[in-house]
Design a protein around this motif. Sequence first.
Motif, PDB file in Angstrom:
ATOM      1  N   LEU A  10      39.189  48.359  81.583  1.00 55.29           N
ATOM      2  CA  LEU A  10      39.839  49.139  80.632  1.00 55.29           C
ATOM      3  C   LEU A  10      39.067  48.643  79.021  1.00 55.29           C
ATOM      4  N   THR A  11      38.491  48.878  78.338  1.00 53.30           N
ATOM      5  CA  THR A  11      38.226  48.394  77.034  1.00 53.30           C
ATOM      6  C   THR A  11      38.809  48.389  75.428  1.00 53.30           C
ATOM      7  N   ASP A  12      38.009  47.800  74.836  1.00 60.08           N
ATOM      8  CA  ASP A  12      37.973  47.783  73.471  1.00 60.08           C
ATOM      9  C   ASP A  12      36.816  47.139  72.782  1.00 60.08           C
ATOM     10  N   THR A  18      36.479  54.023  69.004  1.00 60.97           N
ATOM     11  CA  THR A  18      37.595  53.777  69.263  1.00 60.97           C
ATOM     12  C   THR A  18      38.196  52.870  68.025  1.00 60.97           C
ATOM     13  N   LYS A  22      42.482  54.487  68.607  1.00 64.54           N
ATOM     14  CA  LYS A  22      43.895  53.937  68.417  1.00 64.54           C
ATOM     15  C   LYS A  22      44.563  54.159  67.708  1.00 64.54           C
ATOM     16  N   TYR A  29      43.614  50.001  74.578  1.00 66.76           N
ATOM     17  CA  TYR A  29      42.637  50.028  75.862  1.00 66.76           C
ATOM     18  C   TYR A  29      42.020  51.359  75.120  1.00 66.76           C
ATOM     19  N   ASN A  30      40.375  51.760  74.797  1.00 62.49           N
ATOM     20  CA  ASN A  30      40.271  52.729  74.810  1.00 62.49           C
ATOM     21  C   ASN A  30      39.036  53.763  76.280  1.00 62.49           C
ATOM     22  N   THR A  75      34.402  42.249  73.077  1.00 65.14           N
ATOM     23  CA  THR A  75      34.954  43.161  73.558  1.00 65.14           C
ATOM     24  C   THR A  75      35.976  42.573  74.272  1.00 65.14           C
ATOM     25  N   THR A  76      37.194  43.721  74.440  1.00 68.69           N
ATOM     26  CA  THR A  76      38.274  43.167  74.736  1.00 68.69           C
ATOM     27  C   THR A  76      38.914  44.127  76.237  1.00 68.69           C
ATOM     28  N   CYS A  77      38.816  42.767  77.175  1.00 68.09           N
ATOM     29  CA  CYS A  77      39.538  43.970  78.212  1.00 68.09           C
ATOM     30  C   CYS A  77      40.377  44.033  79.033  1.00 68.09           C
ATOM     31  N   ARG A 159      46.443  51.677  82.695  1.00 66.14           N
ATOM     32  CA  ARG A 159      47.305  50.165  81.884  1.00 66.14           C
ATOM     33  C   ARG A 159      48.958  50.182  83.423  1.00 66.14           C
ATOM     34  N   GLU A 169      42.932  39.807  81.709  1.00 68.21           N
ATOM     35  CA  GLU A 169      43.169  40.239  80.288  1.00 68.21           C
ATOM     36  C   GLU A 169      42.511  39.615  79.968  1.00 68.21           C
TER      37      GLU A 169
END
Length: 184
Positions: A10-12, A18, A22, A29-30, A75-77, A159, A169
């Motif tokens: 799952l990422t943002d 996004t 959000k 995450y979307n 990118t966060t995940c 999630r 994460e």
Amino acid sequence: MQSNYIYILLTDTGTLFTKSIKKYTKAPYNHASISFDRGLNELYSFGRKHPNNPISGGFVKEDIFHGTYSKYPNTTCVIYKLEVTERDIVKMRRVLNVFKRSRTKFLYNLLGVFGVSLNEPVEFSNSYFCSQFVAEILQRSGIKLWNKLPALITPEDFRNHSHLKLVYEGILFDYEPIKRKKAK
């Protein structure tokens, strides 16, 4: 006996699209993708077909180093693993091969994204959004994690599912297997 896993990423990315999603979902995450390996080498989803074009979407084999993620290094995940049988993997690959063979026929289901917000599934035979696609792969393979249609599944549903075990994460490019590949 060796355990078998599939991985849900799952990422943002922080893109305008996004951020818009959000703002509505309030979820961190979307975007959802499915991988058959811990290193995310074989990663599939519905998203941008071309990293520089957010309009052209559909079925994609995602490439972390050369695809959309390469444009968004922050990118966060979150990465989860799901224990499955060898037979489950065979079935998932069979379903995935249908998408691969007909990749040009599939479109991004933008109306489906809006349908989720209304709790009203919007389904077309050749159109998916990311989490719908991942849920569809699982469901068609006999893995039913929810009592609702794939067209209503969101990244947040992954999630919050108790069968998915947290692997990592943080920043996608700080994930150890990716960090190692990048260093080579």
